[in-house]
Design a protein around this motif. Sequence first.
Motif, mmCIF file in Angstrom:
data_model
loop_
_atom_site.group_PDB
_atom_site.id
_atom_site.type_symbol
_atom_site.label_atom_id
_atom_site.label_comp_id
_atom_site.label_asym_id
_atom_site.label_seq_id
_atom_site.Cartn_x
_atom_site.Cartn_y
_atom_site.Cartn_z
ATOM 1 N N SER A 130 1.110 11.597 0.599
ATOM 2 C CA SER A 130 1.487 10.387 -0.139
ATOM 3 C C SER A 130 1.346 10.569 -1.641
ATOM 4 C CB SER A 130 0.666 9.197 0.338
ATOM 5 O OG SER A 130 -0.702 9.432 0.142
ATOM 6 N N ARG A 162 4.638 10.647 -3.694
ATOM 7 C CA ARG A 162 5.577 9.530 -3.775
ATOM 8 C C ARG A 162 5.179 8.546 -4.870
ATOM 9 N NH1 ARG A 162 3.920 4.701 -2.145
ATOM 10 N NH2 ARG A 162 2.238 4.520 -0.667
ATOM 11 N N ILE A 166 9.668 0.778 0.616
ATOM 12 C CA ILE A 166 10.572 1.310 1.630
ATOM 13 C C ILE A 166 10.639 0.276 2.753
ATOM 14 C CG2 ILE A 166 11.076 3.204 3.218
ATOM 15 C CD1 ILE A 166 11.060 4.014 0.236
ATOM 16 N N ARG A 167 11.860 -0.132 3.103
ATOM 17 C CA ARG A 167 12.025 -1.155 4.133
ATOM 18 C C ARG A 167 13.244 -0.844 4.983
ATOM 19 N NH1 ARG A 167 16.309 -4.386 3.039
ATOM 20 N NH2 ARG A 167 17.015 -4.570 0.888
ATOM 21 N N VAL A 208 16.640 3.164 6.412
ATOM 22 C CA VAL A 208 15.588 2.631 5.550
ATOM 23 C C VAL A 208 16.083 2.718 4.114
ATOM 24 C CG1 VAL A 208 13.597 3.035 7.060
ATOM 25 C CG2 VAL A 208 14.363 4.853 5.540
ATOM 26 N N ALA A 214 8.948 9.126 -1.000
ATOM 27 C CA ALA A 214 8.557 7.877 -0.345
ATOM 28 C C ALA A 214 9.407 7.635 0.906
ATOM 29 C CB ALA A 214 8.687 6.705 -1.317
ATOM 30 N N GLU A 227 8.204 10.120 3.468
ATOM 31 C CA GLU A 227 6.883 9.727 3.958
ATOM 32 C C GLU A 227 7.022 8.647 5.028
ATOM 33 O OE1 GLU A 227 2.666 7.778 2.480
ATOM 34 O OE2 GLU A 227 4.223 8.185 1.002
ATOM 35 N N ARG A 228 7.860 7.668 4.788
ATOM 36 C CA ARG A 228 8.068 6.601 5.782
ATOM 37 C C ARG A 228 8.634 7.164 7.082
ATOM 38 N NH1 ARG A 228 9.114 0.930 5.651
ATOM 39 N NH2 ARG A 228 9.300 0.314 7.821
ATOM 40 N N GLU A 273 5.281 7.618 9.418
ATOM 41 C CA GLU A 273 5.241 6.373 10.172
ATOM 42 C C GLU A 273 6.219 6.371 11.350
ATOM 43 O OE1 GLU A 273 5.379 2.867 7.680
ATOM 44 O OE2 GLU A 273 4.338 3.935 6.078
#
Length: 177
Positions: free
Chosen positions: A17, A20, A26-27, A85, A135, A138-139, A143
């Motif tokens: 992380s 980033r 981020i969504r 995303v 970022a 990373e998402r 995740e």
Amino acid sequence: NRAGGTSVTMERLFVPSRLRSDATLIRLAIRDDVSTLLELIRKKADFDHSVGGSGENSSTLQVTEQRLLETLFPDDNRLPYAQVVLAEQQQQQDKVVTGFASYHFRYSTFAGRPSLWLDDLFVDREFRNRGIGSALMERLVNEIARDHDCTHVAWTAAKRNDKGLRFYRRLGGRIVD
């Protein structure tokens, strides 16, 4: 592989992380994002064309807002063909979408587990080198892939996209070709 592409895989499902930007949200994309997404897809097509990764450019794309709505956000009981995303940055009073990643899952009957296929990763030119690509990755890796117990994350990248390939290596991606 896409024309002129090389395969990249990431088996260690972790992106540091520290690479980033904390200013990036981020969504998941929603139906209301379709016009913005299409604009970013056009920019990505032009970028890919410039590094020899695709024969397509923004003037030859076949995708439309309607096609994105039908395939990513179907109204009926069909499943979407992919997920997207988005990266957002605060600019004065507005939130600006600065990049996107599209992906879908593949399934291995031998492993009995999915893998995540990254179809597109793109950050708008004026927002590059700010940690937005990190970022997004990373998402996806830390995740989404982990939450779905994926064996790995894989994608292709244009062989002439030296900056992109260095970025992927820095994140722990392994060039397969």
